[in-house]
Design a protein around this motif. Structure first.
Motif, PDB file in Angstrom:
ATOM      1  N   ARG A  12     -34.137   2.547  17.959  1.00 35.09           N
ATOM      2  CA  ARG A  12     -33.769   1.299  17.288  1.00 35.09           C
ATOM      3  C   ARG A  12     -32.312   0.923  17.547  1.00 35.09           C
ATOM      4  NH1 ARG A  12     -37.465   2.210  11.829  1.00 35.09           N
ATOM      5  NH2 ARG A  12     -38.842   0.427  12.227  1.00 35.09           N
ATOM      6  N   LYS A  13     -31.450   1.905  17.619  1.00 37.80           N
ATOM      7  CA  LYS A  13     -30.036   1.629  17.852  1.00 37.80           C
ATOM      8  C   LYS A  13     -29.775   1.079  19.251  1.00 37.80           C
ATOM      9  CE  LYS A  13     -28.291   5.094  14.592  1.00 37.80           C
ATOM     10  NZ  LYS A  13     -27.620   6.415  14.452  1.00 37.80           N
ATOM     11  N   ARG A  14     -30.686   1.348  20.184  1.00 40.24           N
ATOM     12  CA  ARG A  14     -30.511   0.893  21.564  1.00 40.24           C
ATOM     13  C   ARG A  14     -31.065  -0.507  21.803  1.00 40.24           C
ATOM     14  NH1 ARG A  14     -32.383   6.417  24.844  1.00 40.24           N
ATOM     15  NH2 ARG A  14     -30.731   7.779  24.034  1.00 40.24           N
ATOM     16  N   SER A  15     -31.642  -1.104  20.787  1.00 34.86           N
ATOM     17  CA  SER A  15     -32.290  -2.404  20.984  1.00 34.86           C
ATOM     18  C   SER A  15     -31.277  -3.534  21.083  1.00 34.86           C
ATOM     19  CB  SER A  15     -33.265  -2.689  19.834  1.00 34.86           C
ATOM     20  OG  SER A  15     -32.566  -2.960  18.636  1.00 34.86           O
ATOM     21  N   GLN A  16     -31.719  -4.603  21.718  1.00 33.83           N
ATOM     22  CA  GLN A  16     -30.974  -5.858  21.765  1.00 33.83           C
ATOM     23  C   GLN A  16     -31.907  -6.945  21.227  1.00 33.83           C
ATOM     24  OE1 GLN A  16     -28.687  -6.416  25.552  1.00 33.83           O
ATOM     25  NE2 GLN A  16     -29.782  -4.578  26.210  1.00 33.83           N
ATOM     26  N   SER A  17     -31.398  -8.145  21.090  1.00 37.03           N
ATOM     27  CA  SER A  17     -32.245  -9.205  20.564  1.00 37.03           C
ATOM     28  C   SER A  17     -31.999 -10.515  21.289  1.00 37.03           C
ATOM     29  CB  SER A  17     -32.022  -9.388  19.057  1.00 37.03           C
ATOM     30  OG  SER A  17     -30.715  -9.845  18.800  1.00 37.03           O
ATOM     31  N   PHE A  18     -33.032 -11.336  21.338  1.00 39.53           N
ATOM     32  CA  PHE A  18     -32.889 -12.720  21.778  1.00 39.53           C
ATOM     33  C   PHE A  18     -33.848 -13.558  20.948  1.00 39.53           C
ATOM     34  CE2 PHE A  18     -36.760 -11.950  24.005  1.00 39.53           C
ATOM     35  CZ  PHE A  18     -37.236 -13.140  24.566  1.00 39.53           C
ATOM     36  N   ARG A  26     -36.828  -8.204  19.342  1.00 42.60           N
ATOM     37  CA  ARG A  26     -36.087  -7.014  19.732  1.00 42.60           C
ATOM     38  C   ARG A  26     -36.587  -6.537  21.084  1.00 42.60           C
ATOM     39  NH1 ARG A  26     -31.693  -7.102  17.012  1.00 42.60           N
ATOM     40  NH2 ARG A  26     -31.367  -4.891  17.458  1.00 42.60           N
ATOM     41  N   TYR A  27     -35.633  -6.166  21.970  1.00 41.15           N
ATOM     42  CA  TYR A  27     -36.034  -5.698  23.297  1.00 41.15           C
ATOM     43  C   TYR A  27     -35.112  -4.578  23.770  1.00 41.15           C
ATOM     44  CZ  TYR A  27     -32.185  -8.343  25.504  1.00 41.15           C
ATOM     45  OH  TYR A  27     -30.955  -8.804  25.884  1.00 41.15           O
ATOM     46  N   TRP A  28     -35.563  -3.893  24.827  1.00 34.98           N
ATOM     47  CA  TRP A  28     -34.858  -2.743  25.387  1.00 34.98           C
ATOM     48  C   TRP A  28     -34.828  -2.869  26.910  1.00 34.98           C
ATOM     49  CZ3 TRP A  28     -37.780  -3.001  21.201  1.00 34.98           C
ATOM     50  CH2 TRP A  28     -37.351  -2.368  20.029  1.00 34.98           C
TER      51      TRP A  28
END
Length: 300
Positions: A12-18, A26-28
């Motif tokens: 979860r800490k490695r996720s990004q968002s758009f 949320r994406y990786w």
């Protein structure tokens, strides 16, 4: 050899968002090289790929998102969820990342249907797919054998069933679909449940399950794309999965010429969780065959 897992808290800490159509997704992303898009299944999320994530990122640029209504992404209550929109979401994510080259797909369950739509769009020159590997999923409506919970969610009382869905209900469902020797641990079940329950996800399970009738609507178009031979395909399938196991692979072999299939004995519906080493081996072998000089000459 075992593959190291990525704990959900780390994932979860490695996720990004758009933002996709006003909703936060949320994406990786990890690694370098050819883009490899991982598409998760129902009712879980992209964390399903955590055993394979690092090994694949050592070779490719791996990309995954929690689709709309899943995992840590937005789960709007009033939304009508649609497989075609989930395919739009995958293409929007690729555009957000500036990826315009051919993309390889690795999909599971619900994600198989999204991948089938992307394959159909490839045939229609609306997407650019380099290859596709399917894990256990309902590629053909006639072979899909829903478990009791899916049947209940599809019923007129589905909205009540979803709201009453609990971790215990998830455990009962997963006992049915995992292999007898490869069932998830209590810790893994906690994490699966966390992703489902996040953003009050049980309220929309009856809406997400509408992918089952949607598959019937698009069956022939998707099958035509798969039969075209334009995109290299492989199926890696857990054999004892009661939903989409050996019986689905048998149908695949009937419908797809020169079918490339791998059956994993004793493995159920989640091969990327139950047997990640085997899945990785068979996926990398598939990619090596694509890159072999003999195949390139034959396809040129």
């Amino acid at each position: 050899m075992a593959l190291a897992e990525i704990p959900l808290c780390v994932w979860r800490k490695r996720s990004q968002s758009f933002v996709f159509r006003g909703q936060t997704i949320r994406y990786w992303v990890a690694g370098q090289g050819e883009p490899l898009l991982l598409i998760h299944g129902f009712p879980t999320a992209s964390w399903d790929w955590h055993y394979l994530w690092q090994p694949l990122a050592q070779r490719y640029r791996v990309i995954a998102c929690d689709m709309l209504g899943f995992g840590d992404s937005a789960k709007p209550m009033g939304h009508e969820y649609c497989l075609l929109e989930q395919a739009d979401l995958q293409q929007a994510l690729l555009a957000h990342l500036g990826i315009d080259q051919p993309v390889h797909l690795l999909a599971h369950d619900y994600g198989d249907s999204v991948a089938q739509e992307l394959l159909a769009r490839h045939q229609e020159a609306r997407s650019n797919i380099a290859s596709c590997v399917f894990l256990n999923g309902g590629l053909f409506p006639e072979t899909h054998r829903p478990v009791l919970m899916q049947k209940l969610l599809l019923s007129p009382l589905g909205w009540m069933i979803g709201r009453a869905f609990t971790r215990d209900a998830l455990v009962k469902s997963f006992r049915q679909i995992f292999g007898p020797q490869t069932r998830p641990s209590e810790s893994e079940l906690d994490d699966f449940w966390s992703l489902i329950d996040n953003n009050r996800g049980t309220r929309i399970m009856h809406k997400l399950i509408q992918y089952v009738p949607q598959r019937r609507v698009h069956r022939d178009r998707w099958l035509t794309a798969m039969q075209s031979g334009e995109v290299p395909l492989r199926v890696i399938d857990g054999e004892v999965d009661p939903v989409s196991g050996a019986h689905m692979v048998e149908r695949y072999r009937q419908l797809i010429a020169d079918a490339d299939t791998v059956l994993l004995p004793g493995i159920g519906h989640y091969p990327q969780i139950e047997a990640p080493v085997q899945v990785l081996k068979h996926y990398l072998a598939f990619r090596e065959e694509l890159d072999s000089p003999a195949l390139k000459i034959a396809c040129s």
